[in-house]
Enzyme design. Structure first.
Site, short mmCIF file in Angstrom:
data_model
loop_
_atom_site.label_atom_id
_atom_site.label_comp_id
_atom_site.label_asym_id
_atom_site.label_seq_id
_atom_site.Cartn_x
_atom_site.Cartn_y
_atom_site.Cartn_z
N SER A 1 0.84 -1.20 0.00
CA SER A 1 0.00 0.00 0.00
C SER A 1 0.87 1.25 0.00
CB SER A 1 -0.91 0.01 1.23
OG SER A 1 -1.48 1.30 1.36
N MET B 1 -12.39 3.98 -1.54
CA MET B 1 -13.12 4.26 -0.29
C MET B 1 -13.80 5.60 -0.49
SD MET B 1 -10.08 3.00 2.24
CE MET B 1 -8.89 3.08 0.91
N ASP C 1 -4.83 3.37 -2.30
CA ASP C 1 -5.95 3.68 -1.41
C ASP C 1 -6.55 5.04 -1.75
OD1 ASP C 1 -6.23 1.46 0.43
OD2 ASP C 1 -4.20 1.97 1.08
N HIS D 1 -1.03 -1.43 -4.34
CA HIS D 1 -2.35 -1.15 -3.76
C HIS D 1 -2.49 0.37 -3.57
CE1 HIS D 1 -5.94 -2.24 -1.38
NE2 HIS D 1 -5.60 -1.26 -0.56
N HIS E 1 -8.33 0.68 -4.56
CA HIS E 1 -9.31 0.44 -3.50
C HIS E 1 -10.07 1.74 -3.27
CE1 HIS E 1 -9.78 -0.44 1.13
NE2 HIS E 1 -10.94 -0.37 0.51
N ASP F 1 -6.81 -6.43 4.24
CA ASP F 1 -6.23 -5.08 4.27
C ASP F 1 -6.41 -4.44 5.65
OD1 ASP F 1 -5.46 -2.47 3.75
OD2 ASP F 1 -6.96 -2.11 2.19
N MET G 1 -11.72 -6.05 5.03
CA MET G 1 -11.02 -5.04 5.82
C MET G 1 -10.79 -5.58 7.24
SD MET G 1 -10.33 -2.54 3.88
CE MET G 1 -9.52 -1.56 5.16
N MET H 1 -9.27 7.79 -1.10
CA MET H 1 -10.17 8.24 -0.03
C MET H 1 -10.70 9.63 -0.35
SD MET H 1 -8.02 7.07 3.31
CE MET H 1 -7.12 5.52 3.37
C1 DX5 Z 1 -6.79 1.62 5.24
C2 DX5 Z 1 -6.27 1.27 3.87
C3 DX5 Z 1 -5.12 0.35 3.89
C4 DX5 Z 1 -3.88 0.89 4.57
C5 DX5 Z 1 -3.20 -0.27 5.23
O1 DX5 Z 1 -7.93 2.38 5.12
O2 DX5 Z 1 -7.28 0.67 3.08
O3 DX5 Z 1 -4.79 -0.14 2.59
O4 DX5 Z 1 -2.97 1.52 3.71
O5 DX5 Z 1 -2.17 0.22 6.00
P1 DX5 Z 1 -1.45 -0.67 7.09
O6 DX5 Z 1 -0.83 -1.82 6.37
O7 DX5 Z 1 -0.46 0.29 7.66
O8 DX5 Z 1 -2.49 -1.10 8.08
ZN ZN Z 2 -6.67 -0.42 1.08
#
Ligand code: DX5
Ligand code: ZN
Length: 228
Positions: free
Chosen positions: A7, A67, A34, A32, A65, A174, A136, A36
């Site tokens: 990630s 979100m 993320d 990956h 991903h 994740d 998750m 948001m």
């Molecule tokens: C959280 C994300 C994850 C995050 C994981 O909302 O979807 O992908 O980057 O980070 P770690 O591995 O630090 O928990």
């Molecule tokens: Zn993620």
């Protein structure tokens, strides 16, 4: 074979291309990303321009991903930017079936994500149409949170359903997946391991990835033996 989806949320954004190359050298095989929006989750990260910037710097698949609220409105832009895989949160989709169809129509591999509070059973009808299910193991929004063990039963249940239904979707996990939690996640049945803070660390990223994968592969070998 289990894979490390590193990630980039935990990487140094000022040197993103180098960060990706280093994690790849350590054995990571999926990037990956993320995404948001400050609405679905209480944090803001990046959008299609980031995916577009990443596309030429690596050959690895880009796993986006989302979100975000209203993912339907952004699927074409992520596909156009070069996303390989797009996953959407079950909780954000009013018409999940249609959204997954749209991802596929835009030439990407569709995935669906469930938050810690969402039961696997919410996905039964769409399991035949997804390439992967993302469980998750933290509440989404931030890296570096603590792994929630309730994800383990969900992973195992998904693996069971996959077998019973004769399907071959992959199981991704994740949140809080690190050197001390990866073995149990793999033993439960996960195939794609998202990890951010356990991998990215100045000067240690490659080694972190190597060691993480070593633990994952050992757990995978133990899992395979149990299956025989
Ligand atoms: C959280 C994300 C994850 C995050 C994981 O909302 O979807 O992908 O980057 O980070 P770690 O591995 O630090 O928990
Ligand atoms: Zn993620």
């Amino acid at each position: 074979m289990v894979e490390l989806a590193f990630s980039i949320l935990a990487s140094d954004f000022a040197h993103l291309a180098d960060e990706v190359a280093t994690a790849e050298r350590g054995g990571g095989t999926i990037v990956h990303v993320d995404v948001m929006d400050g609405h679905f989750v209480p944090n803001i990260t990046f959008g299609p321009p980031m995916v577009k910037a990443l596309r030429p710097v690596t050959k690895l698949p880009l796993d986006c991903h989302l979100m975000i609220e209203d993912p339907d409105a952004f699927i074409p832009a992520f596909a156009e930017a070069g996303a390989t895989m797009i996953s959407v949160q079950q909780e954000a989709c009013r018409h999940l079936h249609r959204t997954l169809q749209q991802i596929e129509l835009h030439g990407c591999l569709p995935g669906v994500v469930i938050n810690p509070a969402t039961p696997v059973d919410m996905l039964i009808e769409v399991l035949p149409m997804v390439h992967y299910v993302l469980v998750m193991s933290v509440n989404p929004g931030f890296g570096g949170q603590k792994f929630l063990p309730l994800a383990l039963e969900k992973i195992a249940y998904l693996a069971e359903l996959r077998h019973e239904m004769g399907l071959n979707f992959r199981i991704e996990v994740d949140g809080g997946v690190a050197h001390d939690t990866v073995a149990q996640v793999v033993e439960a049945g996960a195939d794609m391991l998202v990890a951010g803070s356990a991998i990215f660390s100045p000067g240690k990223t490659e080694q972190n990835a190597v060691e993480f994968l070593k633990l994952a592969r050992a757990a995978e070998a133990a899992r395979n033996e149990q299956e025989v």
